[in-house]
Design a protein around this motif. Structure first.
Motif, mmCIF file in Angstrom:
data_model
loop_
_atom_site.group_PDB
_atom_site.id
_atom_site.type_symbol
_atom_site.label_atom_id
_atom_site.label_comp_id
_atom_site.label_asym_id
_atom_site.label_seq_id
_atom_site.Cartn_x
_atom_site.Cartn_y
_atom_site.Cartn_z
ATOM 1 N N LEU A 1 0.819 -1.205 0.000
ATOM 2 C CA LEU A 1 0.000 0.000 0.000
ATOM 3 C C LEU A 1 0.853 1.257 0.000
ATOM 4 N N VAL A 2 1.894 1.283 0.843
ATOM 5 C CA VAL A 2 2.714 2.502 0.946
ATOM 6 C C VAL A 2 4.036 2.389 0.194
ATOM 7 N N GLY A 3 4.426 1.176 -0.183
ATOM 8 C CA GLY A 3 5.717 1.001 -0.845
ATOM 9 C C GLY A 3 5.677 1.109 -2.348
ATOM 10 N N ALA A 4 4.588 0.656 -2.974
ATOM 11 C CA ALA A 4 4.533 0.637 -4.439
ATOM 12 C C ALA A 4 4.375 2.024 -5.071
ATOM 13 N N PRO A 5 3.463 2.870 -4.567
ATOM 14 C CA PRO A 5 3.278 4.178 -5.220
ATOM 15 C C PRO A 5 4.336 5.188 -4.787
ATOM 16 N N TRP A 6 5.575 4.970 -5.178
ATOM 17 C CA TRP A 6 6.685 5.818 -4.739
ATOM 18 C C TRP A 6 6.457 7.284 -5.087
ATOM 19 N N PHE A 7 5.832 7.533 -6.250
ATOM 20 C CA PHE A 7 5.605 8.901 -6.714
ATOM 21 C C PHE A 7 4.629 9.651 -5.810
ATOM 22 N N LEU A 8 3.744 8.922 -5.121
ATOM 23 C CA LEU A 8 2.782 9.565 -4.228
ATOM 24 C C LEU A 8 3.505 10.363 -3.156
ATOM 25 N N TRP A 9 4.579 9.796 -2.649
ATOM 26 C CA TRP A 9 5.325 10.456 -1.587
ATOM 27 C C TRP A 9 6.330 11.463 -2.162
ATOM 28 N N ILE A 10 7.016 11.116 -3.241
ATOM 29 C CA ILE A 10 8.042 12.010 -3.780
ATOM 30 C C ILE A 10 7.413 13.286 -4.330
ATOM 31 N N ALA A 11 6.304 13.151 -5.047
ATOM 32 C CA ALA A 11 5.697 14.317 -5.700
ATOM 33 C C ALA A 11 4.757 15.086 -4.782
ATOM 34 N N MET A 12 4.212 14.429 -3.741
ATOM 35 C CA MET A 12 3.150 15.091 -2.982
ATOM 36 C C MET A 12 3.336 15.092 -1.471
ATOM 37 N N PHE A 13 3.546 13.933 -0.860
ATOM 38 C CA PHE A 13 3.495 13.844 0.604
ATOM 39 C C PHE A 13 4.784 13.233 1.157
ATOM 40 N N LEU A 14 5.895 13.883 0.882
ATOM 41 C CA LEU A 14 7.202 13.298 1.174
ATOM 42 C C LEU A 14 7.364 12.930 2.645
ATOM 43 N N ASP A 15 7.130 13.887 3.534
ATOM 44 C CA ASP A 15 7.366 13.649 4.949
ATOM 45 C C ASP A 15 6.396 12.606 5.506
ATOM 46 N N GLU A 16 5.143 12.672 5.099
ATOM 47 C CA GLU A 16 4.172 11.695 5.567
ATOM 48 C C GLU A 16 4.518 10.296 5.065
ATOM 49 N N GLY A 17 4.993 10.215 3.823
ATOM 50 C CA GLY A 17 5.379 8.911 3.286
ATOM 51 C C GLY A 17 6.465 8.256 4.108
ATOM 52 N N ARG A 18 7.422 9.046 4.571
ATOM 53 C CA ARG A 18 8.491 8.498 5.413
ATOM 54 C C ARG A 18 7.905 7.851 6.670
ATOM 55 N N GLN A 19 6.935 8.529 7.282
ATOM 56 C CA GLN A 19 6.333 7.999 8.506
ATOM 57 C C GLN A 19 5.644 6.662 8.258
ATOM 58 N N TRP A 20 4.833 6.583 7.202
ATOM 59 C CA TRP A 20 4.124 5.332 6.921
ATOM 60 C C TRP A 20 5.094 4.201 6.573
ATOM 61 N N LEU A 21 6.105 4.500 5.795
ATOM 62 C CA LEU A 21 7.054 3.470 5.386
ATOM 63 C C LEU A 21 7.864 2.949 6.563
ATOM 64 N N GLU A 22 8.296 3.841 7.439
ATOM 65 C CA GLU A 22 9.034 3.398 8.629
ATOM 66 C C GLU A 22 8.158 2.481 9.484
ATOM 67 N N ARG A 23 6.899 2.846 9.647
ATOM 68 C CA ARG A 23 5.990 2.008 10.447
ATOM 69 C C ARG A 23 5.733 0.661 9.776
ATOM 70 N N ALA A 24 5.586 0.681 8.469
ATOM 71 C CA ALA A 24 5.274 -0.565 7.759
ATOM 72 C C ALA A 24 6.441 -1.551 7.816
ATOM 73 N N VAL A 25 7.660 -1.078 7.553
ATOM 74 C CA VAL A 25 8.797 -2.013 7.561
ATOM 75 C C VAL A 25 9.106 -2.486 8.978
ATOM 76 N N ALA A 26 8.794 -1.646 9.981
ATOM 77 C CA ALA A 26 8.998 -2.073 11.372
ATOM 78 C C ALA A 26 7.966 -3.115 11.775
ATOM 79 N N ALA A 27 6.741 -2.985 11.261
ATOM 80 C CA ALA A 27 5.667 -3.914 11.625
ATOM 81 C C ALA A 27 5.758 -5.233 10.874
ATOM 82 N N CYS A 28 6.492 -5.260 9.778
ATOM 83 C CA CYS A 28 6.567 -6.462 8.934
ATOM 84 C C CYS A 28 8.037 -6.845 8.707
ATOM 85 N N PRO A 29 8.662 -7.493 9.687
ATOM 86 C CA PRO A 29 10.108 -7.772 9.600
ATOM 87 C C PRO A 29 10.485 -8.936 8.691
ATOM 88 N N GLU A 30 9.519 -9.747 8.267
ATOM 89 C CA GLU A 30 9.851 -10.887 7.418
ATOM 90 C C GLU A 30 10.461 -10.413 6.099
#
Length: 778
Positions: A418-447
């Protein structure tokens, strides 16, 4: 109601629109305005539907002049994750994304010296977090005022509380009195809403008593009155009062507890619910899962099923609209619907009581996943600007879906895609928010899954642009190891790509090697064009900083041609920027300026802060090369403002910073320190839209007089006389002869004039005098 999209924080007013008139709240409004003059935190309390939001909105609108640094509105009703609270405030302030810096720290720094009003609407469900945040805000700014609405007080030291009461209702003995509606706001509100529902409706001697009885039974609660008035479409006024009386009697003797007025609004909502058709009730409940509003297509996807067929949703929406259960808004040509929070809560309760809540929320998540999946496929193409608009409108729903994934173990893994595939969503629009979601997602899914590798790659991408190269390197390496272990060449290419981007700002030759390797890995695999074009633009920049301009131009040309052919715009702006950079380095400054302006114009639509910042800098450098030093100095200041709110100037790269230093040196040599500093400051302080207009040549650069702030410069009478003679073209010798002074004395006076004005040439003095000679137009 979401605040308008604005880029720069400042005196802009960011308030939602009034949906109905402001009836019967003048006294409350006066109290709010008076109290905000004496207190720094005012909380309007009261139960749902009593009118807190409406009072706050009108007060904010009328207090704009007394808050020169702006009024910002933060709607919290749609916020479910307290961790996004501060991000919502940053967005309401109009602050751009802040890569490379602590977003909240920059926000605190921004409000520190301001005189502004911040309105926090619907705080009760995140009360403790709001209280902590407000306390911090008030401690950082003595000029900040906060107006909050909440069903409970915040409990912050210094808080002033104003309890919003229902509207006054006429006593029974005045029910037949002529003109009583002008004295009692509840009756005036009913008259207004009834006329909106039944054109031509008026209070008369025959129906006024019934209207008074209705307002009395509804205890003057604005939302209850408005909901009741809607029923005049199908009921006469007398019948309406009779049925309402029966409804309230049933409630009075039920087992429900709570204050009378809470039961009254609940009864009114229940009644509205009971008068809906089965399909309308179903849609009301199911649509309550949306946050930030929804469109027809979304309602058909998420809310249809079983008893409510998809083809019927549009007509059912119309029914809910007519009953005032939902309201209609239009944003950038897109029609959307919203529910007031009390009605949304009612829908939630119904959905949970039916046992459908999890199923509908799951459909909401699937809808967002499909929406983002489609955006990924269509982003690189002619629909890109439309997708930009859609994704901004659905930001709150994207947040809700991401939060749902992370909060539920059975779908947590889906957060990575959900947050990893649409890279352009964060780069073009919501950069700082994207960082927050991605950090939470990779921390919650360590496999070590491929989806985690992709999310790590996108995280690295963002961290690089934020100037956090350590995190970028670490995330890229983790992604690469997973991809190699699972023999996924496409993801290995992505990991190598983002590693090369990280090196671009430190080691151009190494960046070139990594990006070239990634390009070779991408070849022959199912990779979207946007990833390849993004890589080739970065590879071209690596060639450029290695001094290989022909190779850089070839990549930029390739990217421009493909983007032009497909109708893509965002990456096209980067290709134009790159070509402008090449032209600048080859000495073709006017061509470079034209290309940079084309790029900037495109980037402004996307509000791409990274692109705007780099392009503004390039344009400043080219203007300095062209000898337009005042333009260049202003643009350097405007670029500095962008970078200051965005992150590290030019990513902290020594190679990139060299161009800025060279441009500054050229400008200072010609303008002098005083004029340069004034021009630079003018650019820094310029409204963002004005800065863009200046860069695009649509706005005049401030005059030398205003830049030098020379109105504050005090020349002696003799210096003023000599300045006039300089403007007339006299040499030092001629001045000495005319004034009968030594040439050495004349030279000394001229040097003093240049020093005081911050000028380096006699021509600047002549221009300064000439402006003062120009008569003021009437």
């Amino acid at each position: 109601m979401s605040a308008p999209d604005t880029l720069r924080a400042g005196p802009a007013v960011r308030l939602p629109s009034d949906l109905t008139s402001f009836e019967g709240r003048r006294s409350d409004l006066s109290n709010v305005k008076q109290l905000l003059g004496d207190t720094r935190l005012l909380t309007l309390t009261g139960f749902g539907g009593v009118g807190k939001t409406r009072i706050a909105l009108r007060a904010a609108r009328e207090l704009t002049r007394s808050h020169p640094d702006g009024v910002a509105w933060v709607e919290l009703a749609d916020l479910r994750d307290p961790r996004m609270l501060r991000q919502s405030v940053v967005e309401a302030l109009g602050l751009p994304e802040l890569p490379g810096r602590d977003t909240w720290a920059v926000a605190l720094q921004h409000i520190a010296g301001t005189r502004m009003l911040l309105v926090l609407d619907n705080c009760e469900h995140v009360l403790l977090d709001v209280a902590e945040m407000v306390d911090e805000l008030l401690r950082h700014s003595s000029g900040l005022r906060v107006l909050a609405t909440s069903r409970q007080t915040l409990g912050v030291p210094g808080e002033t509380v104003l309890c919003v009461a229902p509207l006054p209702v006429p006593p029974k003995e005045r029910a037949d009195e002529a003109g009583v509606a002008s004295l009692f706001p509840s009756l005036a509100l009913f008259r207004e809403r009834a006329a909106a529902v039944v054109p031509g409706f008026e209070l008369t001697a025959d129906n006024q008593a019934a209207a008074v009885e209705l307002c009395r039974k509804l205890e003057g609660i604005p939302l209850a009155i408005e909901l009741a008035a809607v029923k005049l479409r199908v009921l006469g006024l007398e019948d309406l009062v009779e049925r309402l009386d029966a409804r309230l009697e049933v409630l009075r003797y039920s087992s429900r507890t709570g204050p009378s007025r809470h039961r009254t609004i609940e009864a009114t909502i229940d009644w509205s619910y009971d008068l809906c058709t089965d399909d309308e009730r179903t849609l009301w409940a199911r649509a309550s899962v949306f946050t930030g509003g929804f469109g027809v297509d979304a309602a058909e996807i998420v809310c249809a099923g079983e008893s409510l067929p998809r083809h019927a949703v549009l007509d059912v929406l119309q029914g809910l609209l007519e009953k005032s259960i939902i309201s209609r808004t239009e944003t950038q040509g897109h029609v959307r619907f919203r529910m007031l929070e009390p009605l949304r809560e009612h829908g939630h309760q119904r959905l949970q009581a039916w046992g459908e809540y999890d199923e509908v929320v799951h459909r909401h998540l699937s809808w967002i996943e499909a929406l983002l999946g489609e955006a990924c496929l269509q982003w690189f193409g002619p629909l890109q600007e439309l997708w930009c608009t859609i994704l901004r409108l659905e930001q709150a729903n994207i947040r809700a879906a991401a939060e749902h994934c992370l909060a539920h173990e059975d779908c947590r893994e889906r957060s990575l895609t959900l947050v990893g595939a649409p890279w352009f969503l964060w780069i073009a629009m919501f950069l700082d928010e994207g960082r927050q979601w991605l950090e939470r997602a990779v921390a919650a899914c360590p496999e070590p899954t491929i989806n985690r590798a992709v999310a790590l790659g996108t995280l690295s991408y963002i961290a690089s642009l934020q100037g956090d190269q350590s995190r970028a390197d670490d995330a890229a390496e983790q992604a690469r190891l997973i991809a190699v272990d699972q023999a996924d060449v496409r993801v290995e290419a992505y990991a190598t790509h983002v590693a090369g981007l990280s090196e671009l700002f430190r080691d151009s030759p190494r960046s070139k090697a990594l990006l070239s390797k990634a390009l070779a890995l991408y070849a022959g695999h199912d990779v979207l064009d946007d990833q390849v074009v993004g890589l080739r633009i970065q590879l071209a920049l690596a060639h450029l900083y290695c001094g290989e301009l022909d190779e850089a131009r070839a990549h930029f040309d390739w990217c421009r041609d493909l983007c032009t052919l497909t109708g893509e715009r965002w990456l096209l702006s980067y290709a134009l920027y790159g070509l402008g950079f090449v032209e600048k380095l080859e000495g073709k400054t006017e061509v470079a300026i034209t290309l940079a302006r084309e790029a900037l114009d495109i980037k402004w639509f996307f509000r791409d802060l990274c692109g705007l910042s780099t392009t503004m800098d390039l344009l400043a450098w080219a203007q300095a090369d062209a000898g337009r030093f005042q333009d260049a100095a202003c643009l350097l200041g405007a670029a500095d403002s962008l970078w200051t709110s965005f992150g590290l100037r030019l990513f902290g790269s020594e190679d990139w910073l060299e161009g800025m230093h060279e441009a500054e040196a050229l400008c200072r040599a010609d303008l002098g320190d005083r004029v340069f500093d004034a021009a630079f400051r003018a650019g820094v302080e310029m409204e963002r839209a004005d800065a863009i207009a200046l860069a695009l040549g649509r706005k005049e650069v401030p005059t030398p007089t205003s830049l030098a702030d020379s109105g504050a410069v005090k020349l002696t009478r003799r210096e003023q006389q000599i300045a006039e003679l300089v403007a007339d073209g006299l040499s030092n010798r001629a001045i000495s002869e005319k004034l009968v002074i030594s040439q050495r004395t004349a030279e000394g006076h001229v040097e003093n004039i240049l020093s005081k004005l911050g000028f380096h040439s006699r021509s600047q003095v002549a221009a300064w005098v000439g402006e003062r000679r120009t008569p003021t137009s009437v």
